[in-house]
Design an enzyme around this catalytic site. Structure first.
Site, PDB file in Angstrom:
ATOM      1  N   LYS A 120     -69.805  13.725   3.655  1.00 42.42           N
ATOM      2  CA  LYS A 120     -71.118  14.318   2.654  1.00 42.42           C
ATOM      3  C   LYS A 120     -71.587  16.037   2.297  1.00 42.42           C
ATOM      4  O   LYS A 120     -71.306  16.114   3.686  1.00 42.42           O
ATOM      5  CB  LYS A 120     -71.956  13.415   2.260  1.00 42.42           C
ATOM      6  CG  LYS A 120     -73.118  13.697   1.168  1.00 42.42           C
ATOM      7  CD  LYS A 120     -74.311  12.629   0.740  1.00 42.42           C
ATOM      8  CE  LYS A 120     -74.977  12.607  -0.122  1.00 42.42           C
ATOM      9  NZ  LYS A 120     -75.888  11.752  -0.045  1.00 42.42           N
ATOM     10  N   SER A 195     -77.095   9.415  -4.437  1.00 43.11           N
ATOM     11  CA  SER A 195     -76.642  11.162  -4.438  1.00 43.11           C
ATOM     12  C   SER A 195     -75.961  10.886  -3.660  1.00 43.11           C
ATOM     13  O   SER A 195     -74.586  11.928  -4.284  1.00 43.11           O
ATOM     14  CB  SER A 195     -77.045  11.571  -3.621  1.00 43.11           C
ATOM     15  OG  SER A 195     -77.723  11.153  -2.243  1.00 43.11           O
ATOM     16  N   SER A 219     -78.551   6.231  -1.728  1.00 43.13           N
ATOM     17  CA  SER A 219     -77.690   7.163  -2.072  1.00 43.13           C
ATOM     18  C   SER A 219     -76.329   6.869  -2.036  1.00 43.13           C
ATOM     19  O   SER A 219     -75.153   7.125  -2.056  1.00 43.13           O
ATOM     20  CB  SER A 219     -77.980   8.620  -1.423  1.00 43.13           C
ATOM     21  OG  SER A 219     -79.266   8.544  -2.546  1.00 43.13           O
TER      22      SER A 219
END
EC number: 6.3.5.7
Lengths: 542, 536
Positions: A120, A195, A219
């Protein structure tokens, strides 16, 4: 090789993905008709163990493996846009080549050798840009690797790229990325969740083997549910946050995505443990999560006999999609078939979690994001006066969702409001912690949906932030309590071209990831039609 | 002083653009101050004090920032050395890079507990760090890690002896709180004023902030409080306490109220105090300014503001007016666990505390030393150590004090040396005193030896031996010398015997010259008188 011996031998897990034939054994059972899946339905297997086995038995080279993944990645990426940064193929292939060289030299290449790991973009990587999905950090390259990344690399893993995300983790759809919108591999008109949407989509579409995400209020777990992959949010402090761009420091956790429970556990094992660069990282011992994995032959043996499973009543009530509720109820029945006793438990404080979470998370974020001021790094807007330099750099560099959250957090911490908001939210947090503790004293694990619905359409909730925030109801309580939770796909709802996956959330006691993984593994291995491979992969390859 | 005023202008114009935040004027080094504490002139001081009408009472409180002399910064492994080239001692943590996290240096806690105990404070066994939030380019994270509602120590006091020249007396000043925090970086302003640069070397250096009760009433008391605090941190070894380097920074709050009024007047904060002398002068200036406004019925002109001490013009000027109370939006620092002290840890530190200045002064006082001696010896940790080490070798306290305060102090002053630089050791000073006391050498020879020891070192015994300086105490030998002098000066003998007895000094000098200064003076005079008088 102890891990391997306790598991089933590798099967046809990657057969759809035109890997070298030496890697696959074509021994899977015929496809079952239901649901609208066209993929094989044998249980998911550990890709990491398969890879390790193949590399060490010289059935496959790391270079070939990397090539096959990169091929699929290049084919799928234009549709999905999971990645914000991808190094050129040569960079990855040379890493793979190095692993092959070490194997040839008789060296142990490490437990993650040749495993392509997506990271990420809010997790720092020294050799790749790390923007956190924000314009204000466009082009920023950290001078260090996050501890989790460092450990992955040390164990032989290859970072395949940086995945898309909602800016600084602030969002539930990945639409709040400053750079691009990522599509859900199951239906490219839908969001992958967020996210960590890029990391979830990348694993779902087999663009990588496993991936790292971060979970402040869900997330990792919500995108895992939306994309039909396994997502693990570890206990707070289990994994070092060093190198993770802070959103809400007391809630943030680096988490793992995999296409099987085993892979998720192996990745967690690799990154977990105390780190002297993170004062909040725990010194709790990290067990070998896979050593308790049982060989699962059938339901008849009742492999989870005696396990007390609590279904959180508040998570299957009004406002939760009927398809999701029935998938979770089916999962509960499956647990009963496995020998568990399943009871509904009530967490009366559950609904308080959402407001408490948003107050605490936004308060902390308003502080954590102060460093993005354009002075030392990132985008700076030139100005004659200092206040304008700050104002212009931040208003241009930060997106509207981020700005809204900073404003709300700043408000909540302001003199005169602190007691009414931040302090009260902390009190609620304590109540939530206690109610989870009580529920986990009476149950070994708690289960709930990971999200109140399956993946929704891109743009559907963009204009309605409250509706989007409400979607976090299933996950935020777990962050407030600091507990570990595993999300794994448990079923489908009828929607989109191939149905949309529904994730089941297993919540355990602090530092009890081992139990979550053991239970999740048995659940996954015994679930009928338990393989979740999105159609885009089948469509784009072959 | 054009340099100073230029600098002030620079900072001023920049600061006008800011809304809130802290500022320390440490961008350039004040070159006019000497390293050591500047002695205040008692006469000028009392003159100023006289100007303050008796119907107003000044109230002074001090916030002191002490930079801790830990090997590394508070939350990372960077060392801190004053004066290093900008941005050479920085890392992702103290630069506030994304993803970097603070990890507390345990020495900071140790030093805080030390100072807390030395200031007679109540320790908080369960405290925490908080974030104090404001934007400024020298603050990399956009917040300062500090302590807000639970400081590590509070409710203490500091005992001070006011020097005799300022009236003397013993004063106790309350300590409100001591808390831990990190320092900010520095802004470097270009000469043209076109742009400013940020040096983060100092960012993250540990500080203790010590807040006093508003217990001081004039500049001298405030300066003595600060000087005692400086001694304390030096005695404890937690800081070098150097004001010029900014290791010890005092911000002073001054207000004035009519005598008998319990409510405090509007307070004004003064910054840029680079020495105790300027602190004292700045406060007294500010008191005069406020009293004047009061006495003219213009007390509404005293506004809550930060004023800058201008060394050049010897006055305070407005730096910035407070626009209401700044809201720092404090909240608990989530990156750091709470600070839990256990009793054994605190006891261990308590037991390892050195003798503190106040204890030392009381001990010296009990030895019978005068307050002037006491203060001279105890004020400087190194002198006190030298003194104590000399006493430990068995020397008499008053004699040692005399030697240190007279010849040794004069030598250090002339040569611009500290007691650590001189070659004389406590052992040899003790030996020297013993040699004089034991009659081995004369006091005059002793002084000569002292200066040799101060400059070149060596041992008393060696010097005596090498130079054959042992005192002549043999009456027969002295008698021979007396006879010789009497024989060589018949005229003077006649005059002496004629009643000019003052000439005894001349004879004694001559005999001493013959003995090369080694004759025992008492014996010499005794024999000389006998001889001079016997023939009459």
């Amino acid at each position: 090789m102890k891990m391997l011996s306790t598991l089933q031998t590798p099967r046809s897990t990657l057969s759809r993905f035109s890997l070298p034939s030496t890697f696959t054994s074509h021994s899977h059972s015929p496809t079952l008709p239901q649901p609208s899946l066209t993929t094989p339905t044998s249980p998911p297997q550990s890709q990491i163990l398969s890879i390790r086995h193949s590399l060490l038995t010289r059935n496959l080279s790391a270079v070939d493996l990397a090539r096959s993944y990169l091929t699929r990645l290049r084919l799928t990426e234009p549709h999905l846009r999971s990645f914000l940064h991808l190094p050129d193929d040569q960079t990855i292939l040379s890493r793979a080549h190095e692993i092959d060289r070490r194997i040839a030299a008789g060296e142990d290449p490490g437990p993650l050798a040749g495993v392509l790991v997506a990271v990420k973009d809010n997790i720092c990587t020294a050799d790749m840009p790390s923007t956190g999905g924000s314009r204000i950090l466009e082009g920023y390259r950290p001078p260090f690797d996050a501890t989790a990344v460092k450990r992955v690399k040390e164990l032989g893993g290859i970072v395949v790229g940086k995945t898309n995300m909602d800016e600084f983790g602030m969002g539930s759809t990945t639409e709040a990325s400053a750079f691009q919108v990522t599509a859900n591999p199951w239906d490219v008109s839908r969001v992958p969740g967020g996210s960590s949407g890029g990391s979830a989509a990348a694993v779902s579409a087999r663009q990588c083997v496993v991936s790292l995400g971060s979970d402040t209020g869900g997330s990792v777990r919500q995108p895992a549910s939306f994309c039909g992959v396994v997502g693990l949010k570890p206990t707070y402090g289990r994994v070092s946050r060093f190198g993770l761009m802070a959103y809400a420091s007391s809630l943030d956790a680096i988490g793992c995505f995999g296409s099987s429970v085993a892979d998720t556990g192996i990745l967690l094992h690799a990154i977990a443990g105390h780190d002297r660069f993170d004062a909040t990282s725990s010194k709790q011992e990290v067990p070998n999560f896979l050593s308790h994995f049982d060989l699962v032959s059938s339901l008849e043996s009742k492999p989870l006999k005696g396990l007390r499973v609590g279904l959180i009543r508040e998570t299957i009530e009004d406002g939760v999609d009927a398809g999701v509720v029935s998938a979770i109820r089916a999962a509960a029945s499956h647990f009963e078939e496995l020998g568990c006793s399943v009871n509904e438990v009530s967490l009366p404080s559950f609904s308080l979690g959402l407001p408490a979470y948003y107050i605490l998370a936004l308060s902390e974020s308003s502080s954590n994001l102060s460093r993005y001021d354009g002075i030392r790094y990132g985008n700076q807007v030139y100005a004659d006066e200092l206040d304008s330099l700050y104002g212009d750099s931040r208003s241009k560099g930060l997106g509207s969702e981020v700005k809204m959250r900073i404003l709300m957090g700043t408000y909540a911490l302001s003199a005169g409001y602190y007691d009414a908001y931040y302090k009260r939210a902390q009190q609620v947090r304590t109540i939530i912690k206690n109610s989870f503790k009580e529920a986990l004293d009476q149950n070994d694990i708690l289960i709930s949906p990971a999200a109140p619905s399956a993946a929704y359409k891109i743009g559907e909730k963009k204009k309605d932030p409250l509706a989007m925030y409400a979607g976090d109801i299933m996950t935020v309580n777990v962050n407030l309590a600091g507990l570990p939770a595993l999300v794994l796909p448990c079923g489908f709802i009828e929607s989109g071209p191939a149905g949309l996956p529904v994730g089941l959330q297993l919540i355990g006691a602090a530092f009890d990831e081992g139990e979550l993984l053991r239970v999740g593994h048995i659940f996954e291995q015994t679930l009928e039609n338990g393989r979740f491979v999105p159609p885009i992969v089948a469509d784009s390859v072959e | 002083m054009s340099y100073t005023s230029f600098r002030t202008f620079q900072l001023h114009s920049f600061l006008l653009k800011r809304r809130n935040g802290f500022f320390y004027s440490t961008t350039t080094k004040a070159t006019t101050q000497s390293q050591t504490q500047t002695k205040l002139s008692a006469s000028t001081q009392s003159k100023k004090l006289d100007k303050i009408p008796k119907d107003y009472e000044p109230v002074i409180g001090i916030e002191t920032h002490v930079q801790l002399s830990t090997l590394t910064k508070a939350f990372c492994n960077c060392p801190y050395n004053y004066g290093s080239f900008p941005n050479t001692s920085i890392c992702p943590v103290c630069m506030g890079l994304p993803g970097a996290l603070p990890v507390l240096n345990s020495k900071v806690i140790e030093f805080a507990v030390k100072l807390g105990l030395a200031l007679n404070c109540k320790l908080a066994f369960n405290s925490k760090f908080d974030r104090k939030q404001y934007f400024y380019p020298d603050l990399p994270k956009g917040y300062q890690i500090s302590q807000f509602d639970v400081p590590i120590a509070d409710s203490g006091y500091l005992d001070v002896d006011i020097p005799l020249e300022f009236g003397g007396g013993h004063k106790r000043f309350g300590i409100t709180r001591v808390h831990m925090e990190e320092d900010a970086g520095k802004l470097l302003h270009t000469e043209t004023g076109n742009y400013s640069q940020v040096d983060l070397n100092r960012a993250g250096v540990p500080l203790l902030e010590i807040v006093s009760e508003p217990d001081m009433r004039n500049g001298i008391e405030a300066a003595e409080y600060a000087a005692e605090l400086q001694r304390l941190v030096r005695y404890l070894g937690v800081s070098n306490g150097n004001m010029q380097e900014g290791s010890l920074r005092c911000d002073v709050n001054v207000s004035v109220r009519p005598i008998g009024q319990s409510k405090f007047g509007t307070k004004v904060e003064i910054k840029n105090l680079n020495s105790f002398a300027s602190m004292s002068r700045a406060i007294d200036f500010e008191i005069s300014r406020q009293v004047l406004l009061h006495s003219q019925g213009q007390e509404d002109q005293i506004v809550q503001e930060t004023r800058l001490w201008e060394e050049g013009t010897q006055r305070t000027i407005t730096m910035r007016k407070k626009e209401g109370l700044a809201d720092y939006r404090y909240f608990p620092e989530p990156d750091l666990p709470s600070v839990i002290l256990c009793q054994e840890y605190v006891d261990g530190i308590q037991n390892s505390l050195p003798e503190l200045p106040e204890e030392k002064r009381r001990r010296y006082e009990k030895m019978g030393l005068g307050m002037q001696d006491v203060l001279f010896l105890a004020n400087d940790k190194n002198i006190a150590e030298f003194f104590d080490a000399t006493l430990a070798k068995g020397a008499d306290a008053k004699l040692v004090a005399n030697w240190i305060m007279s010849d040794i102090a004069a030598f250090m002053k002339n040569e611009k040396l500290t007691i650590n630089d001189i070659k004389l050791t406590p052992e040899e000073l003790s030996e020297l005193i013993a040699s004089i006391k034991g009659g081995i050498i004369s006091g005059k020879i002793g002084k000569e030896i002292l200066f040799e020891l101060l400059a070149k070192g060596g041992s008393v015994k060696e010097i005596i031996e090498k130079k054959d300086l042992v005192q002549i105490a043999d009456p027969v030998e002295i008698e021979k010398m007396v006879d010789k002098v009497i024989a060589e000066n018949p005229k003077q003998v006649e005059q002496f015997r004629g009643g000019k007895t003052k000439l005894q000094g001349f004879f004694a000098g001559q005999v001493m010259k013959v003995s090369k200064g080694k004759a025992n003076p008492g014996l010499l005079n005794k024999i000389l008188l006998e001889k001079l008088n016997s023939k009459s």
